[in-house]
Design a protein around this motif. Structure first.
Motif, mmCIF file in Angstrom:
data_model
loop_
_atom_site.group_PDB
_atom_site.id
_atom_site.type_symbol
_atom_site.label_atom_id
_atom_site.label_comp_id
_atom_site.label_asym_id
_atom_site.label_seq_id
_atom_site.Cartn_x
_atom_site.Cartn_y
_atom_site.Cartn_z
ATOM 1 N N THR A 194 0.833 -1.198 0.000
ATOM 2 C CA THR A 194 0.000 0.000 0.000
ATOM 3 C C THR A 194 0.875 1.258 0.000
ATOM 4 O OG1 THR A 194 -0.086 0.133 2.417
ATOM 5 C CG2 THR A 194 -1.755 -1.228 1.325
ATOM 6 N N GLU A 220 0.790 3.612 2.155
ATOM 7 C CA GLU A 220 1.254 3.873 3.514
ATOM 8 C C GLU A 220 2.470 3.023 3.875
ATOM 9 O OE1 GLU A 220 -2.987 4.914 3.044
ATOM 10 O OE2 GLU A 220 -1.821 3.094 2.644
ATOM 11 N N ASP A 252 -8.297 -1.300 7.403
ATOM 12 C CA ASP A 252 -8.109 0.058 6.879
ATOM 13 C C ASP A 252 -9.160 0.380 5.822
ATOM 14 O OD1 ASP A 252 -5.896 0.273 8.509
ATOM 15 O OD2 ASP A 252 -4.476 -0.278 6.938
ATOM 16 N N PHE A 253 -9.416 -0.578 4.936
ATOM 17 C CA PHE A 253 -10.388 -0.363 3.862
ATOM 18 C C PHE A 253 -11.787 -0.113 4.424
ATOM 19 C CE2 PHE A 253 -13.666 -2.225 1.118
ATOM 20 C CZ PHE A 253 -13.515 -1.431 -0.019
ATOM 21 N N LYS A 296 -12.162 3.277 6.071
ATOM 22 C CA LYS A 296 -12.256 4.342 5.069
ATOM 23 C C LYS A 296 -13.628 4.382 4.404
ATOM 24 C CE LYS A 296 -7.319 4.462 3.961
ATOM 25 N NZ LYS A 296 -6.265 4.108 2.968
ATOM 26 N N ASN A 297 -14.385 3.280 4.537
ATOM 27 C CA ASN A 297 -15.712 3.202 3.931
ATOM 28 C C ASN A 297 -16.838 3.297 4.967
ATOM 29 O OD1 ASN A 297 -15.768 2.458 0.792
ATOM 30 N ND2 ASN A 297 -13.899 1.616 1.706
#
Length: 224
Positions: free
Chosen positions: A66, A68, A118-119, A122-123
């Motif tokens: 990623t 990051e 993380d995904f 973020k959603n």
């Protein structure tokens, strides 16, 4: 070299106390081609991640590459293909998901420091509400089977292995919905403190292994 990973059948498994699995065999091939010995260790993902970020001469797999993480590791090469999505218990026919945001109505167990966590955050998924952070994939699945969460995230090819690991029937779980954004090839990476000459040897060795039939089949998911 020290090699750390997490349990993730069929890529990383534990057989009679030894770390095994499809990706593990590729990593062993890379080490052999580089003329290096590896000590393989299986931990919860967050611990493996911390070890690889803080200590020299450490390899870690399978890791999503990623933005990051880009500057936090040396990247050797890909060693697995994942198609992640939501998994539920088979009897939960009330769970219907057609988009990622549909799952916000349920509770989901994911591993700390994992790309899936993380995904989802973020959603719109919030920790302590829709999102339950677990130490490792085994804990996530145990939360599912104990009725503490509605869903976990995993690869459909992992369902049989995880069910076997937990001593339950494969037909007790079902793959509900694939998350396109989480389809990826995952990497073997090295800690930043690893000497450049070792990184070069490993990258060259991976290039050799990437030409083999075994590598092609694993990365093309032909083993499924």
């Amino acid at each position: 070299m020290r090699v750390v990973t997490e349990l993730s059948p069929p890529h990383q498994t534990l057989v009679q106390g030894e770390v095994s699995g499809l990706s593990t065999e590729l990593v062993k091939d890379v080490l052999a081609a580089a003329g290096l010995a590896g000590k393989f260790e299986l931990y919860p993902w967050a611990r493996s991640f911390r070890i690889a970020r803080s200590q020299p001469n450490v390899l870690i797999y399978n890791m999503a590459r990623t933005t990051e993480r880009e500057a936090q590791f040396h990247w050797i090469g890909t060693v697995a293909a994942y198609q992640l999505g939501f998994v539920a218990l088979s009897h939960r026919d009330d769970i219907q998901i057609n988009t990622v945001t549909d799952a916000i109505h349920y509770t989901v167990a994911v591993q700390r420091d994992d790309i899936s966590a993380d995904f989802l955050m973020k959603n719109g998924f919030k920790k302590g509400m829709q999102l339950v952070l677990a130490a490792d994939i085994t804990e996530s699945w145990q939360l599912l089977f104990n009725g503490k969460v509605d869903l976990v995230i995993d690869d459909p090819v992992a369902l049989t292995g995880m069910a076997m690991q937990l001593g339950v029937a494969n037909q007790d779980v079902r793959f509900v919905y694939g998350i396109t954004e989480l389809e990826q090839h995952t990497w073997l990476a090295a800690s930043l403190q690893t000497p450049p000459e070792l990184i070069e040897r490993l990258q060259q060795a991976h290039s050799q292994i990437a030409k083999t039939e075994r590598y092609r089949r694993i990365m093309a998911s032909d083993y499924r």
